[in-house]
Design an enzyme around this catalytic site. Structure first.
Site, PDB file in Angstrom:
ATOM      1  N   ILE A  18      44.215  44.845  31.516  1.00 11.25           N
ATOM      2  CA  ILE A  18      45.027  43.693  31.104  1.00 11.25           C
ATOM      3  C   ILE A  18      44.152  42.463  30.908  1.00 11.25           C
ATOM      4  O   ILE A  18      44.320  41.704  29.958  1.00 11.25           O
ATOM      5  CB  ILE A  18      46.121  43.401  32.148  1.00 11.25           C
ATOM      6  CG1 ILE A  18      47.058  44.591  32.294  1.00 11.25           C
ATOM      7  CG2 ILE A  18      46.892  42.145  31.777  1.00 11.25           C
ATOM      8  CD1 ILE A  18      48.085  44.414  33.391  1.00 11.25           C
TER       9      ILE A  18
ATOM     10  N   GLY B  23      38.255  38.682  34.804  1.00  7.97           N
ATOM     11  CA  GLY B  23      37.807  37.372  35.225  1.00  7.97           C
ATOM     12  C   GLY B  23      36.369  37.396  35.678  1.00  7.97           C
ATOM     13  O   GLY B  23      35.653  38.391  35.498  1.00  7.97           O
ATOM     14  N   ALA B  24      35.931  36.291  36.287  1.00  7.79           N
ATOM     15  CA  ALA B  24      34.547  36.194  36.745  1.00  7.79           C
ATOM     16  C   ALA B  24      34.284  37.106  37.929  1.00  7.79           C
ATOM     17  O   ALA B  24      33.159  37.568  38.126  1.00  7.79           O
ATOM     18  CB  ALA B  24      34.235  34.747  37.113  1.00  7.79           C
ATOM     19  N   TYR B  25      35.323  37.374  38.732  1.00  2.00           N
ATOM     20  CA  TYR B  25      35.111  38.134  39.970  1.00  2.00           C
ATOM     21  C   TYR B  25      35.958  39.401  40.062  1.00  2.00           C
ATOM     22  O   TYR B  25      35.811  40.161  41.010  1.00  2.00           O
ATOM     23  CB  TYR B  25      35.425  37.249  41.179  1.00  2.00           C
ATOM     24  CG  TYR B  25      34.592  35.992  41.226  1.00  2.00           C
ATOM     25  CD1 TYR B  25      33.252  36.043  41.593  1.00  2.00           C
ATOM     26  CD2 TYR B  25      35.143  34.760  40.884  1.00  2.00           C
ATOM     27  CE1 TYR B  25      32.479  34.890  41.632  1.00  2.00           C
ATOM     28  CE2 TYR B  25      34.381  33.602  40.926  1.00  2.00           C
ATOM     29  CZ  TYR B  25      33.050  33.675  41.293  1.00  2.00           C
ATOM     30  OH  TYR B  25      32.291  32.539  41.324  1.00  2.00           O
ATOM     31  N   SER B  26      36.846  39.648  39.116  1.00  5.03           N
ATOM     32  CA  SER B  26      37.733  40.807  39.258  1.00  5.03           C
ATOM     33  C   SER B  26      38.265  41.235  37.906  1.00  5.03           C
ATOM     34  O   SER B  26      38.087  40.539  36.903  1.00  5.03           O
ATOM     35  CB  SER B  26      38.901  40.460  40.192  1.00  5.03           C
ATOM     36  OG  SER B  26      39.639  39.368  39.658  1.00  5.03           O
ATOM     37  N   GLU B  27      38.923  42.399  37.916  1.00  7.22           N
ATOM     38  CA  GLU B  27      39.581  42.922  36.726  1.00  7.22           C
ATOM     39  C   GLU B  27      41.020  43.270  37.068  1.00  7.22           C
ATOM     40  O   GLU B  27      41.338  43.590  38.218  1.00  7.22           O
ATOM     41  CB  GLU B  27      38.854  44.167  36.206  1.00  7.22           C
ATOM     42  CG  GLU B  27      37.475  43.876  35.633  1.00  7.22           C
ATOM     43  CD  GLU B  27      36.866  45.104  34.961  1.00  7.22           C
ATOM     44  OE1 GLU B  27      37.582  45.754  34.172  1.00  7.22           O
ATOM     45  OE2 GLU B  27      35.705  45.415  35.254  1.00  7.22           O
ATOM     46  N   VAL B  28      41.883  43.228  36.049  1.00  7.64           N
ATOM     47  CA  VAL B  28      43.306  43.519  36.244  1.00  7.64           C
ATOM     48  C   VAL B  28      43.691  44.647  35.295  1.00  7.64           C
ATOM     49  O   VAL B  28      43.376  44.615  34.097  1.00  7.64           O
ATOM     50  CB  VAL B  28      44.179  42.276  35.981  1.00  7.64           C
ATOM     51  CG1 VAL B  28      45.647  42.601  36.244  1.00  7.64           C
ATOM     52  CG2 VAL B  28      43.730  41.110  36.862  1.00  7.64           C
TER      53      VAL B  28
ATOM     54  N   LYS C 266      45.103  44.247  40.578  1.00  3.68           N
ATOM     55  CA  LYS C 266      43.854  43.481  40.570  1.00  3.68           C
ATOM     56  C   LYS C 266      42.855  44.187  41.481  1.00  3.68           C
ATOM     57  O   LYS C 266      43.172  44.507  42.629  1.00  3.68           O
ATOM     58  CB  LYS C 266      44.120  42.054  41.064  1.00  3.68           C
ATOM     59  CG  LYS C 266      42.943  41.109  40.909  1.00  3.68           C
ATOM     60  CD  LYS C 266      43.375  39.684  41.276  1.00  3.68           C
ATOM     61  CE  LYS C 266      42.255  38.690  41.037  1.00  3.68           C
ATOM     62  NZ  LYS C 266      42.678  37.311  41.369  1.00  3.68           N
TER      63      LYS C 266
ATOM     64  N   ASP D 109      42.484  25.910  42.688  1.00  5.90           N
ATOM     65  CA  ASP D 109      41.980  26.348  41.376  1.00  5.90           C
ATOM     66  C   ASP D 109      43.139  26.477  40.380  1.00  5.90           C
ATOM     67  O   ASP D 109      43.275  27.480  39.680  1.00  5.90           O
ATOM     68  CB  ASP D 109      41.240  27.681  41.501  1.00  5.90           C
ATOM     69  CG  ASP D 109      40.426  28.000  40.242  1.00  5.90           C
ATOM     70  OD1 ASP D 109      40.078  27.050  39.510  1.00  5.90           O
ATOM     71  OD2 ASP D 109      40.154  29.184  39.984  1.00  5.90           O
TER      72      ASP D 109
END
Length: 820
Positions: free
Chosen positions: A27, A30-35, A49, A149
């Site tokens: 989906i 990001g900088a630190y994870s995937e969804v 996530k 954030d």
């Protein structure tokens, strides 16, 4: 929490509902994870996530714990379950972690990338975003959590319905708690960790970003000045809302020049009215051969392209000012609650070519004074009163009124009460977009977005004009029909006119039976004169009413012809959006057809504008002029109708005082003389128009009777006789004469009373219509003191005169009676 019974690796720790992750359906990243897309055991579609690096795993672990605390909180993405796997020592990936959360239909970032939102969200979507973010921050504050954030990329969109105060089909929820922090209830809630997005940082954090040593140790860097959750979260939210309202961030930012953002936010903190800072060129340094720039403050939310209503511009300006200068979640919650729950009214203005969804924010503390009046919110100059027309009512609004209290309907047509009205300027459209092969991908994508935005914004503009003229046509047609209906019922005119005729007629018996009293005659004459004057005025106004009614009928037909004729372009909005590309080759290959789509939108717009502003045959007026003239005509007709109603009231007032004096005189006379009410009602009935000939005969006979009686009395006095019944006797003395008069009067009254009650009344023949008269009196006679009957009362001067009048007023039917 369930722990796998196997002590050997991998160790799997699960919590909540179990789910399956679809590795081939990513989906976002990001900088630190995937969804990824996933599904729970119960079948629910979820977003999963996942992360595998040490820092990422720690951040997601914090996010899971915070989401558990926020379970069920408003406008926070919901958590369903998690999975934490620890691998054997020495493995390439030491551990992985994932959790399942609500699956969103889109994100605010994706929504802002749509070409129709290139200049900002729609007003309804922006209001829902403000309200939903307020509820999310209130939930975080309730659980002592700082997000740290907030940005458009961390706000998700879910399907919603415009009910219970909602205005759009979007439901906004806050997500990504990786930078969040749980605050201790006993602590001061101050933080020093450097965290957040560079172009959304609070000034305390932005100051640290320009420190050259910060880049070497950012993760452990501590700020010199402590900040609170309100300061960092509301500042970031203010930047996000400004971006969503204008399509631009409030502060200049360059990836390689962090000092630019820092200078901008410092300049803003020094200007208490500023909500953004724009970098403008002030000149050029000839020595260095460089341009000189300086920051210029923005003190009001720009709304040139989005055309937000002025109440929303003022509200957002005050809200952003509080975010940047005096952050308070409590104040934010009050404003957001008012935006959702305050009274709303829709105003359609022909001369301003707009439909304004107005929300009453006048009662919000520290905000109401800055909200313009309704007249100014609708685009009119200071001091312009307005007339509001709905399908059921008409209201006048003072130029200073801010509240919608007293406006029961939801939709109103606005008619400014001024002789000169300035039209709203319509933005010119430019569809000349050049996409060349030598342009960069970024430049081409910017041009394509602008091209599609122009096409979609023209379609939105057309839809607004179509809706405007439909509403104007409906309201004007309904108002003219209501006016015709009111004018067709002449109840007030007829009632007052009948009252005037009645006053005129009611004065006659008073003059007939009491002509000897000058005061009573003066009152009667006054009543008659006032009644005639009022009747003439009422007849004239009845004619005016008929003229207004005829005019209103014609204008009602004209109002039905105000609707615009449109070209049908089904599915064109979706087709234009599908041609937004970011790849250079795709943009160049679709250049020609995308231009044709935009030109088709322009053709549709020109067709509508032609109908609105130009005459179809150079004889008839344009739709716009016709609508404005109809609105002005309705206002004038309503004004004339009000004057007519006021004049009728004046006519009634003109009649009331003398009539009351006459009525009191009659009542006193009846009481003093002991005359029967039945006799009064008979004479009133006799004065009806159908007995006009009888009335004339009575008047003539009455005068003749008076002369004969006076002559007879003179002759009897000269001869020294006294009449006793049918016998004349010689008056022997004054005492005898007085006694004779009393006997005479008693006998005459007794004689005529027996004649009235006796079935055989041949001595006193009745007029030809007496049989009809008596039956109608018995059936429908009314009291002089109740609702005015059609004729006035009968009052005699005294019993003797009354008896003689009744005797001589009736025509003789036989020679014997005449001789007698």
């Amino acid at each position: 929490m369930a722990v796998s019974p196997h002590k050997t690796y991998p160790i799997v720790i699960t919590h909540g509902e179990k789910y399956t992750l679809f590795n081939d359906e990513s989906i976002g990243k990001g900088a630190y994870s995937e969804v990824y897309r996933g599904r729970t055991e119960s079948g629910r579609l979820v977003a999963v996530k996942t992360a595998c690096k040490k820092l990422e795993v720690a951040a997601i672990g914090i996010e899971i714990e915070i989401l558990k605390k926020l379970k069920g909180a408003s406008n926070i993405v919901q958590y369903f379950g998690s999975n934490h796997t620890k691998m054997a020592p020495g493995s390439v990936t030491s551990e992985t972690i994932s959790f399942a959360m609500e699956y969103a239909s889109s994100s605010l970032e994706a929504e802002m990338r749509r070409p129709k939102n290139h200049r900002g969200l729609s007003s309804n979507a922006l209001i829902d975003l403000v309200v939903d973010c307020s509820m999310a921050l209130s939930a975080l504050r309730e659980h002592n959590i700082a997000h740290r954030d907030i940005k458009h990329m961390n706000i998700l969109l879910f399907p919603g319905t415009p009910t219970r105060g909602r205005r759009s089909t979007h439901l906004f929820k806050l997500c990504d708690m990786g930078c969040s922090k749980s605050l201790s209830e006993n602590s001061s809630h101050e933080m020093r960790t450097l965290v957040g997005t560079p172009n959304l940082l609070h000034p305390f954090l932005a100051h640290e970003m320009v420190d050259p040593l910060m880049a070497q140790n950012r993760h452990n860097w501590k700020t010199k000045s402590a900040y609170t959750s309100e300061q960092c979260d509301l500042w970031a939210l203010g930047c996000t809302l400004y971006f969503c309202a204008t399509g631009k961030f409030p502060f200049e930012h360059e990836r390689n020049n962090k000092s630019l953002y820092h200078k901008a936010v410092v300049a803003l903190t020094q200007n208490p009215d500023a909500i953004a800072m724009v970098l403008v060129q002030k000149g050029r340094d000839p020595g260095r051969r460089t341009d000189i720039f300086e920051f210029q403050p923005v003190t009001e939310l720009p709304a040139k392209f989005t055309r937000y209503p002025k109440w929303l511009v003022s509200t957002m300006t005050c809200l952003l000012r509080s975010f940047f200068h005096e952050p308070s979640i409590e104040y934010y919650a009050k404003v957001a609650d008012a935006m959702r729950n305050s009274k709303r009214r829709t105003f359609s203005s022909v001369d301003q070519m707009s439909i304004v969804e107005h929300t009453d924010m006048s009662n919000v503390p520290h905000l109401g004074f800055s909200i313009p009046s309704i007249s100014k919110c609708l685009g009119y100059p200071e001091g312009t009163d307005i007339l509001l027309l709905s399908n059921t009512s008409t209201h006048y609004l003072d130029s200073k009124q801010k509240s919608v209290d007293g406006l029961p309907d939801d939709l109103y047509l606005v008619v400014p009460q001024t002789s000169h009205v300035d039209m709203r300027k319509i933005l010119a459209r430019n569809i000349e977009f050049h996409e060349f092969d030598d342009m960069t991908d970024r430049k081409l994508s910017e041009i394509r977005i602008k091209k599609c935005y122009e096409g979609l914004s023209m379609l939105t503009e057309i839809d607004e004009y179509l809706a405007l003229f439909d509403r104007v046509s409906t309201i004007l047609s309904t108002q003219f029909s209501l006016l015709v209906q009111e004018l067709s019922q002449f109840e007030r005119v007829q009632t007052a006119s009948r009252f005037a005729v009645y006053v005129d007629m009611a004065s006659v018996p008073l003059m007939l039976f009491d002509e000897a009293n000058p005061e009573t005659k003066m009152i009667s004459d006054q009543c008659i004169q006032q009644a005639k004057r009022a009747r003439e005025e009422l007849e004239r106004h009845a004619k005016v009413s008929m003229d207004i009614e005829a005019c209103a009928k014609q204008l009602s037909k004209d109002a039905e012809d105000l609707r615009l004729e449109d070209m049908d372009l089904p599915g064109i909005c979706e087709e234009i959006e599908s041609y937004v590309f970011y790849d250079k080759q795709a943009i160049l290959s679709t250049q020609k057809y995308s231009q044709e789509l935009v030109e088709l939108c322009l053709k549709r717009r020109n067709n509508i504008m032609e109908q609105i502003f130009n005459s179809p045959d150079r004889i008839n007026k344009s739709k716009l002029n016709k609508a404005m003239n109809l609105a002005a005509s309705l206002s004038q007709l309503r004004s004339n109708y009000r004057k007519l109603q006021d004049m009728i009231s004046e006519c009634v007032d003109l009649l009331e005082k003398p009539f009351q004096e006459m009525k009191d005189t009659v009542n006193r006379y009846l009481q003093a003389q002991g005359c029967s009410r039945n006799t009064m009602q008979k004479s009133m009935h006799l004065l009806r128009p159908e007995f006009h000939e009888s009335q004339i005969r009575i008047k003539k006979t009455t005068k003749s009777c008076r002369k004969l009686i006076d002559q007879l009395n003179i002759e009897l006095d000269q001869l020294g006789f006294v009449r006793l019944g049918d016998i004349l006797i010689k008056a022997e003395s004054e005492q005898t004469l007085t006694r004779s008069e009393e006997i005479q009067e008693t006998q005459v009254v007794s004689f005529f009373c027996q004649a009235e009650s006796s079935p055989n009344k041949e001595q006193f023949p009745k007029p030809e219509q007496d049989s009809i008269l008596e039956s109608s009196i018995d059936e429908g006679s009314t009291s002089f003191e109740s609702t005015p009957p059609s004729s006035p009362p009968d009052v005699g001067s005294n019993n003797y005169f009354q008896a003689v009048f009744q005797y001589f007023a009736k025509p003789t039917s036989s020679p014997s009676s005449s001789a007698k």
